[in-house]
Motif scaffolding. Structure first.
Motif, PDB file in Angstrom:
ATOM      1  N   ASN A 130       0.802  -1.223   0.000  1.00  0.00           N
ATOM      2  CA  ASN A 130       0.000   0.000   0.000  1.00  0.00           C
ATOM      3  C   ASN A 130       0.834   1.271   0.000  1.00  0.00           C
ATOM      4  O   ASN A 130       0.341   2.338  -0.288  1.00  0.00           O
ATOM      5  CB  ASN A 130      -1.027   0.018   1.136  1.00  0.00           C
ATOM      6  CG  ASN A 130      -0.397  -0.285   2.461  1.00  0.00           C
ATOM      7  OD1 ASN A 130       0.822  -0.370   2.536  1.00  0.00           O
ATOM      8  ND2 ASN A 130      -1.194  -0.441   3.492  1.00  0.00           N
ATOM      9  N   TYR A 275      -3.379   4.477 -13.771  1.00  0.00           N
ATOM     10  CA  TYR A 275      -2.249   4.794 -12.887  1.00  0.00           C
ATOM     11  C   TYR A 275      -1.196   5.624 -13.627  1.00  0.00           C
ATOM     12  O   TYR A 275      -0.684   6.620 -13.121  1.00  0.00           O
ATOM     13  CB  TYR A 275      -1.601   3.489 -12.375  1.00  0.00           C
ATOM     14  CG  TYR A 275      -1.966   3.169 -10.933  1.00  0.00           C
ATOM     15  CD1 TYR A 275      -3.203   3.562 -10.415  1.00  0.00           C
ATOM     16  CD2 TYR A 275      -1.085   2.488 -10.096  1.00  0.00           C
ATOM     17  CE1 TYR A 275      -3.538   3.267  -9.113  1.00  0.00           C
ATOM     18  CE2 TYR A 275      -1.410   2.200  -8.788  1.00  0.00           C
ATOM     19  CZ  TYR A 275      -2.632   2.587  -8.290  1.00  0.00           C
ATOM     20  OH  TYR A 275      -2.953   2.327  -7.010  1.00  0.00           O
ATOM     21  N   PRO A 289      -0.746   2.762  -4.077  1.00  0.00           N
ATOM     22  CA  PRO A 289      -0.622   1.356  -3.659  1.00  0.00           C
ATOM     23  C   PRO A 289      -0.592   0.410  -4.877  1.00  0.00           C
ATOM     24  O   PRO A 289      -1.178   0.718  -5.909  1.00  0.00           O
ATOM     25  CB  PRO A 289      -1.898   1.106  -2.854  1.00  0.00           C
ATOM     26  CG  PRO A 289      -2.500   2.433  -2.600  1.00  0.00           C
ATOM     27  CD  PRO A 289      -2.016   3.350  -3.663  1.00  0.00           C
TER      28      PRO A 289
ATOM     29  N   SER B 151      -3.823  -4.229   2.712  1.00  0.00           N
ATOM     30  CA  SER B 151      -4.273  -3.193   1.789  1.00  0.00           C
ATOM     31  C   SER B 151      -5.735  -3.383   1.380  1.00  0.00           C
ATOM     32  O   SER B 151      -6.434  -2.384   1.237  1.00  0.00           O
ATOM     33  CB  SER B 151      -3.365  -3.133   0.565  1.00  0.00           C
ATOM     34  OG  SER B 151      -3.521  -4.284  -0.198  1.00  0.00           O
ATOM     35  N   GLU B 152      -6.164  -4.589   1.202  1.00  0.00           N
ATOM     36  CA  GLU B 152      -7.515  -4.730   0.665  1.00  0.00           C
ATOM     37  C   GLU B 152      -8.535  -4.756   1.794  1.00  0.00           C
ATOM     38  O   GLU B 152      -8.437  -5.557   2.717  1.00  0.00           O
ATOM     39  CB  GLU B 152      -7.614  -6.017  -0.132  1.00  0.00           C
ATOM     40  CG  GLU B 152      -6.642  -5.997  -1.289  1.00  0.00           C
ATOM     41  CD  GLU B 152      -7.133  -6.842  -2.437  1.00  0.00           C
ATOM     42  OE1 GLU B 152      -7.071  -8.076  -2.341  1.00  0.00           O
ATOM     43  OE2 GLU B 152      -7.610  -6.245  -3.427  1.00  0.00           O
ATOM     44  N   ASN B 173     -15.195  -8.674   0.017  1.00  0.00           N
ATOM     45  CA  ASN B 173     -14.202  -7.725  -0.467  1.00  0.00           C
ATOM     46  C   ASN B 173     -14.893  -6.373  -0.662  1.00  0.00           C
ATOM     47  O   ASN B 173     -15.732  -6.203  -1.529  1.00  0.00           O
ATOM     48  CB  ASN B 173     -13.634  -8.210  -1.795  1.00  0.00           C
ATOM     49  CG  ASN B 173     -12.455  -7.352  -2.249  1.00  0.00           C
ATOM     50  OD1 ASN B 173     -12.237  -6.251  -1.719  1.00  0.00           O
ATOM     51  ND2 ASN B 173     -11.700  -7.857  -3.206  1.00  0.00           N
ATOM     52  N   LYS B 175     -13.834  -3.735  -1.747  1.00  0.00           N
ATOM     53  CA  LYS B 175     -13.504  -2.972  -2.956  1.00  0.00           C
ATOM     54  C   LYS B 175     -14.718  -2.865  -3.867  1.00  0.00           C
ATOM     55  O   LYS B 175     -14.806  -1.964  -4.692  1.00  0.00           O
ATOM     56  CB  LYS B 175     -12.351  -3.640  -3.716  1.00  0.00           C
ATOM     57  CG  LYS B 175     -10.988  -3.162  -3.244  1.00  0.00           C
ATOM     58  CD  LYS B 175      -9.873  -3.966  -3.848  1.00  0.00           C
ATOM     59  CE  LYS B 175      -9.377  -3.334  -5.143  1.00  0.00           C
ATOM     60  NZ  LYS B 175      -8.242  -4.138  -5.695  1.00  0.00           N
ATOM     61  N   PHE B 176     -15.639  -3.758  -3.655  1.00  0.00           N
ATOM     62  CA  PHE B 176     -16.829  -3.720  -4.509  1.00  0.00           C
ATOM     63  C   PHE B 176     -17.745  -2.558  -4.144  1.00  0.00           C
ATOM     64  O   PHE B 176     -18.560  -2.146  -4.937  1.00  0.00           O
ATOM     65  CB  PHE B 176     -17.577  -5.055  -4.433  1.00  0.00           C
ATOM     66  CG  PHE B 176     -16.886  -6.090  -5.268  1.00  0.00           C
ATOM     67  CD1 PHE B 176     -17.229  -6.251  -6.610  1.00  0.00           C
ATOM     68  CD2 PHE B 176     -15.857  -6.856  -4.755  1.00  0.00           C
ATOM     69  CE1 PHE B 176     -16.572  -7.185  -7.371  1.00  0.00           C
ATOM     70  CE2 PHE B 176     -15.205  -7.780  -5.527  1.00  0.00           C
ATOM     71  CZ  PHE B 176     -15.556  -7.956  -6.842  1.00  0.00           C
ATOM     72  N   ILE B 207      -9.562   4.634  -5.144  1.00  0.00           N
ATOM     73  CA  ILE B 207      -9.381   3.356  -4.440  1.00  0.00           C
ATOM     74  C   ILE B 207      -8.027   3.286  -3.765  1.00  0.00           C
ATOM     75  O   ILE B 207      -7.848   2.649  -2.741  1.00  0.00           O
ATOM     76  CB  ILE B 207      -9.587   2.191  -5.434  1.00  0.00           C
ATOM     77  CG1 ILE B 207      -9.689   0.841  -4.684  1.00  0.00           C
ATOM     78  CG2 ILE B 207      -8.452   2.109  -6.426  1.00  0.00           C
ATOM     79  CD1 ILE B 207     -11.078   0.507  -4.296  1.00  0.00           C
ATOM     80  N   SER B 208      -7.047   3.999  -4.345  1.00  0.00           N
ATOM     81  CA  SER B 208      -5.705   3.911  -3.770  1.00  0.00           C
ATOM     82  C   SER B 208      -5.685   4.470  -2.349  1.00  0.00           C
ATOM     83  O   SER B 208      -4.900   4.021  -1.517  1.00  0.00           O
ATOM     84  CB  SER B 208      -4.699   4.653  -4.650  1.00  0.00           C
ATOM     85  OG  SER B 208      -4.914   6.034  -4.572  1.00  0.00           O
ATOM     86  N   LEU B 211      -6.821   1.603  -0.260  1.00  0.00           N
ATOM     87  CA  LEU B 211      -5.792   0.562  -0.171  1.00  0.00           C
ATOM     88  C   LEU B 211      -4.658   1.011   0.747  1.00  0.00           C
ATOM     89  O   LEU B 211      -4.022   0.199   1.396  1.00  0.00           O
ATOM     90  CB  LEU B 211      -5.249   0.249  -1.566  1.00  0.00           C
ATOM     91  CG  LEU B 211      -6.284  -0.296  -2.550  1.00  0.00           C
ATOM     92  CD1 LEU B 211      -5.619  -0.675  -3.863  1.00  0.00           C
ATOM     93  CD2 LEU B 211      -7.000  -1.519  -1.980  1.00  0.00           C
TER      94      LEU B 211
END
Lengths: 325, 953
Positions: A130, A275, A289, B151-152, B173, B175-176, B207-208, B211
């Protein structure tokens, strides 16, 4: 190709637009892939889509220098060094762990967006997922992690199979780590493993030749860039021998492989494109990340199944995300 | 006032309108802002609620899907069926990564995973897991958000099957949720995000950030929401992670204890306010424009009549006094214009009289200035012309005629008993010619005479018609009518008269008379100046001449010729002559001694007999000054020689001054001129002074010559004497030596026996002979010294030895007289340089004298050395020497004349010789003595003497 088209078009219309004639003034990125244009055209397209979503279009406001190693992983270190010497604003290193590793060795200042199959921390690309900390960030396909799951699925497809050949590339940086886990999984499933290794294109032929006819019930192909690059050859050889097989990427199944389990690469390349765009806009790779895939797909090619005379159990069919008739 | 007033009106008007508009707009804007903010927050809050609902429904959907399998009986189904169901569930819900079935004992029965191998009946004990415990207790349990591989974001969801069916645990998850969150659109740039119970980010369009596990509590709005849950939406100044100010609202998902935030950048939220502001601003600008136009119109109406007023006032101010203003506004401005008109009229009236007065004044000033200028001009002429009165008088006449508007002006000065013309202005030359010849004397006849007589200003109004006026002829000649005479007075005496005339009849005003008096005074001052200056210069020149002659006298003591030349030069320069000639008397002749001047003259040394027919000879013979004004008028017989020379040398006037010495003339100075004319008494006096100086010089030279002659004679005599003495001494010594020698031989019996009586005689002869020889030697020495023939023979000597020698030579003599003879010589005296024999002679002489003049007591010789000089003293206890005699004893042939000394004999030359010898050594000899007590003679000589070259005279 597109760029050439564009240049031709620009030449044909004359110097219609002065803004367009100032192409080189925008940022310049290098796209270095370990595979070839033939195998990866759709992935490059996915990358462009992601890149475009971040506002960059090759030939309009950014220049892309695209290079293919065509599976010659021995050349990627040299190619990465050449690319770094041209001092692009960013390097996209995709199509295999060696490419990412070569890009990391080639520069510590130019941002690198990589796509790797292995655990990026383990193969030394980043300090931390991350918070990568250096000049590299990107995606890990975590394809190798699924090697075990692929054996599991192969077992579900062919509950009677006892001996399974596993094709791996010993040059893959994750190889040493992967092999014991494969063996462990096989043992848990009550399977016998026949290991095939191939590091060069001729070695694939040799690997298959070393396998006596009927000595194995099925084949599992490991996630490896080189192997993926040789997918047409592998699928052909597998089907030639009437071997039920599971592959690491949906492309295999589409090309005639029996089944594939893995992530959808195009999604990954789209994220890589975005990215790359974010980094060109000023984001620091050290703070972006490394992303992992969220979707895993089981693709079944029923045509091949029929060719092989296989009757797939309902559970697998239920599990399949996509079925090719 | 040019544009000022107009601008001021416009600015004031526009300012007022602008102020009203600005306040209005600002207030409106403020309310819009407040309303908009409130509305925005409300909308935001609604959106947050909405988002929260959507996310909750996303989670509830998963729960519902799981609930589809989580039946009490489901656990009893065969494993293939259960696996099938789990696989299907995963296909339905992509967010579920893993499903685990736990039986009621808490053992794992089945696991289906997307990533790892499926497990059937592993039996792993999970009874202590919170998922199992909580779900068994509450049927559904939502675990906390956790991060896989750090991270996730993941969440565990456990659903109890009810009854004895155990639990299904799903790993979801998160992330969804990104899909859900990304789809929540808030305005243009707004976004939503989800924060977990610990403040960690669960979902975010970027999203980063998720994460990376971003901690959102560092944002003030998140921190505030956690601090007071359910308190609604704060009004705090929210900022997002990029530091951009945002408008933030949030809503809670109570089941999950998640907070959903909806944020929109403040700038976007306030877009309506900004729009309203822009609208207000454009309205303001429009309003200002209208106000400016209206202000300009209004101001113009106000300013136009004021401008007219200003223009009119300006015209009046610039001298157009006849100008009148015409303003018909019917208000205060009209009455102001009328006021201006009245003032202008008044001004016009007074202006006319003022002009006349100014004119008069200007004229007066002009006259005054002219007068001052003229006065200054005259003063300037006075200062520039200190020696000449002519230009001053001319200037006075010019100025007087000009200033007093006279047609003519003339100045007459008193000279030689009458007033004569001196200067004039504007007078016709014929008139001047007449007047120049005229002389006026005080009297009533003429104007000049009248003025001089009364000593006051005299004015004749119409001379030709004045019966009292005597010189009508002159007035008629000049065409003059009105005349005025002004006296020039010095100390009450009228030294001149200034006359002005006019060719018409017009009296001179008092002012003119005043001016004329001033001019008269100035003329007098100038005349005085010139006189004083001339006197001063003459006096100075005479003194200079006298001093020069004295200087020549002093620098020429032996020669009379330069003095005579200097006298001649001075006489020419200062006595008003062209030529000077000096003659000296020599017996019955007069000799030409010096000449200065251009006329021909006798050459120097020319002799004339002392004949009184010659005026200069007469002057000498009669010892008086002779003054010839004109040689032509001299008696031809009496002065025949003078007249001859006058013709010959070309002169007409002559002045002779005798040089008088004790009443007798020894010469004369003769001044000559080409033209006839008298010399002034002053010149005569000066010439006499020069003559006296010449006499002094001649006397000086005579005296000097006499002295020189005398001293030369003396010198010769002295030399003769010395020579004589030297010769004589030599001549005497030779026979004397023979006498002594033969006497000695006789006494020694070389020529046979000598009787006792004869022996006694011989001894006497011998003794007297030796004494005589001594005398002669002394004389010889002295004569040598005087003749400059004595030369010192320098050598080294010892004072100790010298004293010893002298003592041994005199010891017997002292013993004979019964005197004590001693010495005091310290040891270690340095060796001296000098003529040892002569010095010994000196010391011997002194000791001998001491013994000679001492009858009892002692004689002692002392020696000492100090400052490079020896000091030798001879101390006796004899008679002593009286103070008046002490100086004489060192002179030749001098002896203290008393009986005692005569008894002692001696030549009287010893001390004289001693003194000379000591002096030749560069030393001196002195005596200290008291009568009856004794004497001390002291000799001081340098230790290292060098002979003095000067020979004694």
């Amino acid at each position: 190709m597109k760029r050439r088209h564009f240049l031709l078009a620009a030449g044909a219309t004359g110097i219609a637009s002065p803004a367009r004639s100032q192409l080189p003034s925008g940022p310049r990125i290098a796209y270095l892939s370990g595979r070839s244009a033939a195998t990866d055209a759709h992935l490059l397209e996915a990358f462009r889509e992601g890149f475009k979503s971040a506002g960059f279009v090759d030939g309009q406001n950014v220049t892309m220098d695209i290079r293919w190693a065509n599976g010659r992983y021995g050349d990627v270190a040299k190619m990465a060094a050449e690319v770094a010497a041209t001092k692009p604003d960013l390097i996209v290193a995709v199509g295999g762990n060696p490419v990412a590793v070569a890009a990391k060795q080639a520069t510590s200042t130019i941002p690198v967006v990589f796509g790797a199959g292995a655990d990026p921390v383990k193969i030394g690309l980043v300090d931390n997922l991350n918070r990568p900390g250096g000049n590299l960030t990107g995606m890990t396909l975590w394809a190798n992690e699924l090697d075990a799951k692929r054996l599991d699925l192969l077992h579900d497809m062919l509950p009677k199979a006892r001996t399974v050949a596993v094709l791996m590339n010993p040059d893959n940086p994750g190889y040493e780590d992967l092999l014991p886990r494969t063996r462990e999984t096989a043992a848990a499933l009550g399977l016998e493993i026949k290991l095939l290794t191939a590091a060069g294109s001729s070695a694939i032929e040799r690997a298959f030749e070393s396998l006596p006819a009927g000595s194995v019930d099925a084949l599992a192909v490991g996630a490896d860039a080189f192997l993926i690059n040789s997918r047409a050859r592998i699928v052909a050889l597998t089907n030639e021998r009437h071997l039920p097989a599971i592959f690491p990427a949906r492309e295999f199944a589409i090309d005639g492989g029996l089944a594939s389990y893995g992530t959808r690469w195009t999604d990954m390349y789209r994220i890589l494109g975005s990215y790359a765009g974010r980094i060109l806009k000023g984001a620091k790779p050290a703070e972006l990340p490394v992303q992992r895939p969220t979707t895993y797909e089981l693709v079944l090619n029923l045509k091949t199944a029929r060719t092989l005379g296989l009757d797939l159990p309902p559970l697998i069919l239920t599990r399949a995300d996509e079925v090719i008739e | 006032m040019k544009r000022g007033l107009f601008l001021k009106y416009v600015v004031l008007f526009v300012g007022l309108v602008a102020a009203v508009l600005v306040i209005n707009s600002a207030l409106g804007l403020w309310f819009v802002y407040q309303e908009n903010r409130r509305a925005s927050i409300e909308v935001q809050h609604e959106k947050a609620e909405n988002a929260a609902q959507r996310i909750e429904s996303f989670v509830r959907e998963i729960e519902r899907q799981i609930g589809w399998v989580a039946q009490a009986q489901w656990a009893n189904l065969p494993v293939e069926q259960r696996r099938f169901d789990y696989v299907r569930l995963q296909r339905q819900v992509p967010a579920i990564t893993e499903l685990v079935q736990i039986d009621r004992e808490g053992r794992e029965q089945l696991k289906v995973s997307r990533l790892t191998m499926d497990m059937v009946g592993s039996g792993t004990d999970l009874s202590k897991e919170p998922a199992f415990v909580e779900a068994m207790a509450k049927r559904t349990w939502f675990g906390p958000v956790y991060f896989r591989k750090e991270s996730e974001p993941y969440m565990t969801m456990a659903v109890a099957h009810g009854g004895r069916g155990g639990v299904t645990v799903a790993e979801i998850n998160l992330k969804f949720i990104w899909d859900v969150v990304s789809q929540i659109k808030v305005g243009r740039d707004g976004y939503a995000y989800v924060v977990g119970p610990q403040g960690r980010l669960v979902a975010h369009p970027d999203i980063s950030l998720v994460l990376r596990g971003t901690d959102m509590k560092r944002l003030p709005q998140v921190a505030a929401a956690f601090a007071s849950p359910g308190a609604g939406d704060s009004e705090i100044d929210a900022k997002n992670l990029a530091g951009v100010s945002v408008l933030s609202a949030h809503a809670e998902i109570p089941a999950l204890k998640w907070l959903v935030f909806v944020e929109v950048p403040t700038i976007e939220a306030q877009q309506p306010v900004i729009n309203a502001g822009l609208r207000g601003l454009s309205l303001l600008v429009l309003g200002l424009l209208i106000a400016a136009l209206a202000g300009a119109l209004l101001a113009r109406r106000m300013v136009v009549p004021i401008r007219a007023l200003q223009a009119g006032a300006e015209r009046i101010g610039s001298g157009e006094l006849g100008h009148r203003l015409s303003i018909k506004t019917g208000d205060e401005l009209e009455s102001l214009a009328n006021q201006f008109n009245r003032s202008a009229a008044a001004l016009e009236e007074s202006y006319a009289t003022l002009e006349q007065r100014v004119e008069d004044r200007t004229r007066e000033l002009q006259e005054s200035l002219e007068q001052q200028t003229a006065t200054a001009g005259i003063l300037r002429v006075i200062s520039q012309s200190p020696t000449d009165v002519e230009p001053v008088l001319q200037a006075v006449a010019d100025a007087a005629a000009g200033l007093c508007r006279a047609d003519e002006a003339a100045v007459f000065l008193f000279k030689d008993g009458a007033y004569r013309w001196a200067a004039s202005a504007h007078i016709a030359s014929t008139y001047v010619d007449v007047v120049k010849g005229e002389t006026f004397t005080p009297g009533n006849d003429s104007l000049v005479g009248r003025t001089a007589l009364h000593g006051t200003v005299v004015q004749i109004e119409d001379a030709p018609n004045d019966p009292d006026y005597g010189r009508r002829d002159l007035a008629q000649l000049g065409g003059a009518h009105t005349l005025i005479g002004v006296p020039l007075q010095r100390e009450g005496e009228t030294i001149g008269v200034m006359v002005l005339t006019r060719r018409h009849v017009e009296r001179f005003t008092d002012k003119h008379i005043e001016i004329l008096k001033i001019f008269a005074d100035q003329a007098v001052i100038a005349i005085q100046n010139v006189r004083l200056f001339t006197e001063l210069r003459e006096s100075l020149e005479q003194q200079t001449a006298t001093a020069e002659i004295l200087q020549v006298i002093s620098s020429s003591p032996t020669d009379v010729a330069p003095v005579m030349e200097a006298v001649a030069r001075a006489a020419v320069r200062f006595c008003g002559a062209e030529d000077a000639h000096v003659f000296l008397r020599d017996g019955d002749d007069i000799v030409s001694s010096a000449h200065e001047g251009p006329l021909s003259a006798h050459p120097l040394g020319h002799r004339d007999p002392l004949d009184i027919r010659l005026s200069r000879a007469q002057s000498i013979v009669e010892a008086r000054v002779t003054h010839i004004v004109d040689t032509e008028s001299l008696d031809a017989q009496e002065y025949s020689l003078t007249r001859t020379y006058a013709v010959k040398h070309g002169f007409r006037a002559q002045l002779n001054a005798p040089m008088l010495q004790e009443g007798r003339a020894i010469g004369c100075i003769c001044l000559r001129r080409r033209d006839p004319g008298a010399f002034t008494p002053r010149q005569i006096e000066l010439l006499e002074t020069f003559a006296a100086q010449a006499v002094i010089a001649i006397q000086n030279v005579q005296l000097f010559t006499e002295i020189q002659e005398k001293s030369r004679q003396l010198e010769v005599a002295s030399q003769h004497k010395s020579q004589f003495l030297a010769n004589m001494s030599h001549e005497l010594r030779t026979p004397l030596n023979a006498i002594i020698g033969y006497t000695e031989m006789m006494a020694d019996g070389l020529y046979g026996d000598v009787s006792e009586k004869a022996q006694g005689v011989l001894e006497r002869v011998q003794s007297n002979g030796r004494h005589l020889l001594g005398l002669i030697n002394d004389v010889l020495d002295l004569s040598k010294i005087e003749a400059g023939q004595l030369v010192l023979a320098m050598e080294e000597y010892s004072v100790t030895d010298m004293v010893a020698t002298v003592l041994s030579a005199t010891e017997s003599l002292a013993r004979t007289k019964g005197l004590k003879l001693g010495s005091d010589v310290p040891a270690g005296l340095p060796t001296g340089t000098g003529d040892a024999r002569r010095l010994t002679q000196v010391l011997l002489n002194l000791v001998g004298n001491a013994i000679k003049f001492t009858d009892q007591g002692s004689v002692e010789v002392r020696a000492a050395e100090a400052d490079g000089r020896f000091e030798l003293s001879v101390v006796d206890t004899g008679f002593g020497i009286a103070p008046e005699d002490q100086a004489k004893i060192f002179e030749e042939f001098q002896q203290v004349d008393n009986t005692s000394t005569r008894k002692k004999g001696g030549t009287g030359l010893g001390l004289s010789i001693s003194r000379r010898i000591v002096e030749l050594h560069g030393g001196r000899i002195t005596v200290e003595s008291e009568v009856g007590k004794g004497s001390t003679f002291k000799v001081t000589v340098p230790v290292n003497a060098s002979p003095i070259k000067e020979a004694a005279q």
